[in-house]
Structure formats: structure tokens, C-alpha cells
Design a protein around this motif. Structure first.
Motif, PDB file in Angstrom:
ATOM      1  N   MET A   9      18.682 -18.131 -10.386  1.00 24.49           N
ATOM      2  CA  MET A   9      19.322 -18.785  -9.260  1.00 24.49           C
ATOM      3  C   MET A   9      18.963 -18.105  -7.943  1.00 24.49           C
ATOM      4  SD  MET A   9      20.967 -21.187  -8.087  1.00 24.49           S
ATOM      5  CE  MET A   9      22.132 -22.196  -8.981  1.00 24.49           C
ATOM      6  N   LYS A  10      18.892 -16.765  -7.958  1.00 20.46           N
ATOM      7  CA  LYS A  10      18.529 -16.058  -6.728  1.00 20.46           C
ATOM      8  C   LYS A  10      17.112 -16.417  -6.288  1.00 20.46           C
ATOM      9  CE  LYS A  10      21.720 -12.255  -7.337  1.00 20.46           C
ATOM     10  NZ  LYS A  10      21.924 -11.071  -8.174  1.00 20.46           N
ATOM     11  N   GLU A  11      16.219 -16.542  -7.273  1.00 25.96           N
ATOM     12  CA  GLU A  11      14.842 -16.912  -6.926  1.00 25.96           C
ATOM     13  C   GLU A  11      14.781 -18.323  -6.344  1.00 25.96           C
ATOM     14  OE1 GLU A  11      12.534 -16.333 -10.442  1.00 25.96           O
ATOM     15  OE2 GLU A  11      12.521 -14.146 -10.204  1.00 25.96           O
ATOM     16  N   LEU A  12      15.534 -19.212  -6.971  1.00 27.31           N
ATOM     17  CA  LEU A  12      15.595 -20.591  -6.462  1.00 27.31           C
ATOM     18  C   LEU A  12      16.064 -20.591  -5.015  1.00 27.31           C
ATOM     19  CD1 LEU A  12      17.453 -23.024  -8.879  1.00 27.31           C
ATOM     20  CD2 LEU A  12      15.425 -23.523  -7.537  1.00 27.31           C
ATOM     21  N   HIS A  13      17.109 -19.829  -4.782  1.00 29.35           N
ATOM     22  CA  HIS A  13      17.699 -19.741  -3.452  1.00 29.35           C
ATOM     23  C   HIS A  13      16.680 -19.175  -2.467  1.00 29.35           C
ATOM     24  CE1 HIS A  13      20.175 -17.908  -0.265  1.00 29.35           C
ATOM     25  NE2 HIS A  13      20.969 -18.947  -0.465  1.00 29.35           N
ATOM     26  N   GLU A  14      16.010 -18.111  -2.883  1.00 25.46           N
ATOM     27  CA  GLU A  14      15.067 -17.471  -1.978  1.00 25.46           C
ATOM     28  C   GLU A  14      13.906 -18.404  -1.619  1.00 25.46           C
ATOM     29  OE1 GLU A  14      14.182 -13.483  -3.139  1.00 25.46           O
ATOM     30  OE2 GLU A  14      12.155 -13.642  -2.336  1.00 25.46           O
ATOM     31  N   ASP A  15      13.401 -19.110  -2.622  1.00 21.57           N
ATOM     32  CA  ASP A  15      12.226 -19.954  -2.388  1.00 21.57           C
ATOM     33  C   ASP A  15      12.560 -21.230  -1.618  1.00 21.57           C
ATOM     34  OD1 ASP A  15      10.719 -18.156  -3.730  1.00 21.57           O
ATOM     35  OD2 ASP A  15      10.532 -19.310  -5.582  1.00 21.57           O
ATOM     36  N   HIS A  16      13.732 -21.781  -1.846  1.00 19.42           N
ATOM     37  CA  HIS A  16      13.943 -23.150  -1.371  1.00 19.42           C
ATOM     38  C   HIS A  16      15.157 -23.370  -0.481  1.00 19.42           C
ATOM     39  CE1 HIS A  16      10.764 -24.390  -4.052  1.00 19.42           C
ATOM     40  NE2 HIS A  16      11.377 -23.780  -5.053  1.00 19.42           N
ATOM     41  N   SER A  17      16.038 -22.364  -0.346  1.00 17.14           N
ATOM     42  CA  SER A  17      17.305 -22.693   0.303  1.00 17.14           C
ATOM     43  C   SER A  17      17.125 -23.079   1.772  1.00 17.14           C
ATOM     44  CB  SER A  17      18.311 -21.552   0.158  1.00 17.14           C
ATOM     45  OG  SER A  17      17.827 -20.423   0.843  1.00 17.14           O
ATOM     46  N   ALA A  18      16.181 -22.451   2.472  1.00 17.19           N
ATOM     47  CA  ALA A  18      16.031 -22.771   3.892  1.00 17.19           C
ATOM     48  C   ALA A  18      15.647 -24.245   4.068  1.00 17.19           C
ATOM     49  CB  ALA A  18      14.999 -21.858   4.545  1.00 17.19           C
ATOM     50  N   ALA A  19      14.638 -24.686   3.301  1.00 12.62           N
ATOM     51  CA  ALA A  19      14.200 -26.082   3.411  1.00 12.62           C
ATOM     52  C   ALA A  19      15.292 -27.027   2.919  1.00 12.62           C
ATOM     53  CB  ALA A  19      12.920 -26.295   2.605  1.00 12.62           C
ATOM     54  N   LEU A  20      15.937 -26.639   1.834  1.00 12.32           N
ATOM     55  CA  LEU A  20      16.986 -27.500   1.267  1.00 12.32           C
ATOM     56  C   LEU A  20      18.167 -27.604   2.237  1.00 12.32           C
ATOM     57  CD1 LEU A  20      18.141 -29.100  -1.121  1.00 12.32           C
ATOM     58  CD2 LEU A  20      19.063 -26.952  -2.009  1.00 12.32           C
ATOM     59  N   TRP A  21      18.515 -26.495   2.848  1.00 11.39           N
ATOM     60  CA  TRP A  21      19.643 -26.489   3.783  1.00 11.39           C
ATOM     61  C   TRP A  21      19.354 -27.403   4.973  1.00 11.39           C
ATOM     62  CZ3 TRP A  21      24.466 -26.184   4.307  1.00 11.39           C
ATOM     63  CH2 TRP A  21      25.076 -25.904   5.533  1.00 11.39           C
ATOM     64  N   ALA A  22      18.151 -27.280   5.523  1.00 16.29           N
ATOM     65  CA  ALA A  22      17.796 -28.142   6.658  1.00 16.29           C
ATOM     66  C   ALA A  22      17.883 -29.611   6.246  1.00 16.29           C
ATOM     67  CB  ALA A  22      16.384 -27.807   7.143  1.00 16.29           C
TER      68      ALA A  22
END
Lengths: 170, 232
Positions: A9-22
Motif C-alpha cells: 500500500m505504501k508503494e502504491l501511495h508513493e507511486d500514484h497518490s499525487a496523480a490520483l489526488w489531483a
């Protein structure tokens, strides 16, 4: 990919959270608390669906965008269904229905464009978005015309690759 | 040999070539497979780029920071669901232990003498099981099997009766595993057992998933070869 679920989950967050959040902010018209709910649910679904995570990064990204959009659409449909029994209130959320595929596609293309180098993006902005000729772009970017030509070529090639990875073109 | 127009495809599809150069490039295209291919590949890109407004590219600005609460929230949810899974596993072990007490081994082996037919009922338990369904044999089809999925308060009881017919293989035991896939894509191994060619084996397995949440059940050998499959 490690097996520890929290690490995945941390890796998922690190890789994608910025784009997903936007994207979630955009989907919810900047409603932060709804956007966070959608982002959370999307990450959890990705984590549960571990087969998705073995795909390449770009298609994980597209998958996350699709899931986030579907969550928002489902919410919107539920609200609409509830409202049909109430008074005819004006909708308080953007009608995401039919336009949502378009929205998703433009978001995926924008995401693909962000993977390009600054030089590649600059040449596409000049030649495509501003409609400049090779000669004008060369003057504005202060590079030889030959460089503008080859850069547009490589920029489009990189863009096409990023779109392929996101499942937009084949 | 590199074509002198090799890198013009990008500027051409973006409409940035000077008129004379564009005309020359267009005359060249029919004779050059490579440039034609490039133009075909790039042709859809301007339309896709047109969906993204210039501002989105020009003013990336400060992206809105991801809320600090997002990661802790999803990680704790992940840990919670792991705990749930572990307690479901504990429940399965308790259930399995109960089966061992009731049925001595929980695995009943009978001689294969009357062909393969659906088992009438599970072994030595008072609970009635759901009707057995025939599983699809995969590959060489040397394994046949029937399975019943019975809803229980704790999940689903899986009763499998299978027969490994054995072929040229020099006898010996083969290990099998049953893998259950849920409708939302989770994959769970629910048990392993060994069987001898020519013998009918009945095994009882369990999953915390409800029957309606099970998308498919697959029996695999320990080498990972799928031999039986049931898709809901």
C-alpha cells in the motif's frame, strides 16, 4: 513487489497518490473530503485486486483513474435515484454520466504528457498548442530548426509510448 | 539507410512544416514505407492532445499536496482487513479441527470401482450439503471432480470429490491445492491434499467467502497445473 500488505500500500501511495489526488479533486469539483474518500476507496480496491499491480506503472495509473471515476459516478447515480422521490432540486454535482469517458480520456492524456521531458513538452506547446511553424518555434526556443523537427518527432514518440502504456492507443 | 525525411513526421502531423517542405514530404510519403508508418502512428496524437487544454501543460503550478491523512487511513484499513483474514483463517482451522474429530481425518478415500458420479453427501457430518456440481476438467482431463458449495454462517463449505484416473504416469501420489477466486478478484488457497491414481478422494475445505462471492474454484497440482475448474 513485496508481500507485506502495508508495504504494498505504501508503494502504491508513493507511486500514484499525487496523480490520483489531483484527479479525485477534479472529479469532485475540489470537494476535499469527498476527494479523499474516493482516493482511499480507489487505493483499497487496487490493493485488494493485486493482479492489477503486476501490470506496468502506466496501466496501473489508468486503472486507478477508471476506478476513481466509477466510484464518483456510482455515488452520483445513487444520489440522483434518491432525489427522484424528493423535490426537483437542481443537481449539486457535475453531471458526470456521459461526459465521464471524455473526462477520463483527457485526464489520461494529460497524465501521459506530464511524463515527457521539459524540452519535449516545450516543443509540443509551441508547435501544436500555439500553432507555430518550425521556424518560429526554433526562434522562440532558441534552437536550430533541425532540433525542433527531431524533438517533435521524439516527443510524439514518447507520448505515444506513454499512451500505449496507459491503454489509450495500441 | 536513413531517409533524409526521417524526423519530419512529428512536425508534419502537428502542422508545423513550412508549405514547401510539407509538399515535398507529402510527395515523398508514397515511396517511403518507414515515413508512412511514422505518420500513421502519429496521426491520432494531435486529436488526443486537443483534449488537454494548454493551461494544464503550461501552469503545472504547485500541485495540491496529497492529504497527510490518506496514507495512514489506507494502511490501517489494510492492516484491519489482514486481521480479519487471519481471524477467518483461525475459524477455518477450528472448523477443520471439528471435521477431524467427527470424521477422523476429514478425508475419505474409497476405491474406484463404479466410475465417477456425484457424491450423495459429504462424509460423516450431519449437515446437509448443497447439490454437487460437475467441475470442468482442464488439460488432459485425467482428473474428474464434483464439488458442492454449501453456505455456512462462517462462509462456504466446499466438498470436493475427485478422481485422478492416472495415465502413463508411474503411479505415485500427487499433491493438489484448491484455489478460490472471489468476485472482486481476491485469490485464496483453501487447502492442499494428496491423492493416488485410481482412487476417489473426498475432501472438505472452507473459505470465509460467501457462495455468492465466489467467482471460480480451481484445483491445481502442486506444480501449478490447473486440472479442474468451476466458474459460477
Amino acid at each position: 513487489m513485496t508481500d507485506n500488505p502495508a508495504t504494498v500500500m505504501k508503494e502504491l501511495h508513493e507511486d500514484h497518490s499525487a496523480a490520483l489526488w489531483a484527479f479525485c479533486l477534479h472529479l469532485t469539483a475540489n470537494d476535499r473530503s469527498r476527494a479523499e474518500d474516493v482516493a482511499q476507496e480507489t487505493l483499497l480496491r487496487a490493493w485488494r485486486n493485486s493482479a492489477v499491480l503486476t501490470e506496468s506503472r502506466g496501466s496501473v495509473r489508468s486503472w486507478l483513474f477508471t476506478v476513481a471515476r466509477n466510484i464518483v459516478i456510482d455515488e452520483w447515480r445513487t444520489r440522483r435515484a434518491q432525489r427522484e422521490f424528493a423535490t426537483a432540486e437542481p443537481p449539486d454535482v457535475a453531471p458526470v454520466g456521459d461526459q465521464s469517458d471524455e473526462l477520463l480520456l483527457s485526464w489520461v492524456v494529460a497524465d501521459a504528457l506530464t511524463t515527457l521531458s521539459a524540452d519535449h513538452r516545450a516543443v509540443l506547446v509551441e508547435c501544436y498548442y500555439r500553432g507555430r511553424s518550425v521556424a518560429e518555434a526554433a526562434r522562440r526556443l532558441d534552437v536550430p530548426e533541425g532540433t525542433v523537427k527531431s524533438r517533435t518527432h521524439y516527443a510524439l514518440r514518447a507520448l505515444r509510448l506513454a499512451l500505449e502504456e496507459r491503454g489509450v492507443v495500441s | 539507410m536513413t531517409c533524409q525525411y526521417a524526423h519530419l513526421g512529428g512536425a508534419y502531423v502537428l502542422g508545423s512544416l513550412a508549405a514547401s517542405e510539407r509538399a515535398a514530404y507529402e510527395r515523398h510519403l508514397p515511396d517511403c514505407a518507414e515515413c508512412s508508418r511514422v505518420v500513421r502512428e502519429f496521426a491520432g496524437l494531435p486529436g488526443l492532445m486537443g483534449r488537454v487544454p494548454l493551461e494544464a501543460l503550461e501552469l503545472p503550478g504547485e500541485p495540491e499536496p496529497v492529504p497527510e491523512t490518506l496514507l495512514p487511513a489506507v494502511v490501517s484499513e489494510v492492516r484491519r482487513s489482514q486481521r480479519r483474514r487471519r481471524s477467518a483463517l483461525a475459524a477455518i482451522l477450528v472448523a477443520a479441527a471439528a471435521i477431524v474429530v467427527v470424521g477422523v481425518t476429514g478425508v475419505v478415500v474409497t476405491s474406484l470401482d463404479d466410475g465417477v458420479r456425484p457424491p450423495a453427501a459429504g462424509p460423516t457430518t450431519s449437515q446437509t450439503t448443497a447439490p454437487a456440481e460437475r467441475m470442468d476438467s482442464i488439460g488432459a482431463g485425467s482428473v474428474t471432480g464434483w464439488i458442492s458449495l454449501t453456505e455456512r454462517p462462517w462462509g462456504t463449505r466446499l466438498d470436493l470429490t475427485c478422481t485422478y484416473l492416472g495415465d502413463g504416469y508411474a503411479g505415485g501420489w500427487t499433491s493438489y491445492a484448491m484455489v478460490v477466486r472471489s468476485v472482486d478478484g481476491r485469490v485464496e488457497q483453501v487447502g492442499t491434499w494428496r491423492a493416488e491414481p485410481g482412487r476417489q478422494v473426498h475432501v472438505t475445505l472452507a473459505t470465509a467467502l460467501a457462495p455468492e462471492d465466489i467467482e471460480s474454484v480451481v484445483v491445481r497440482t502442486d506444480e501449478g497445473v490447473s486440472v479442474l475448474r468451476l466458474a459460477e
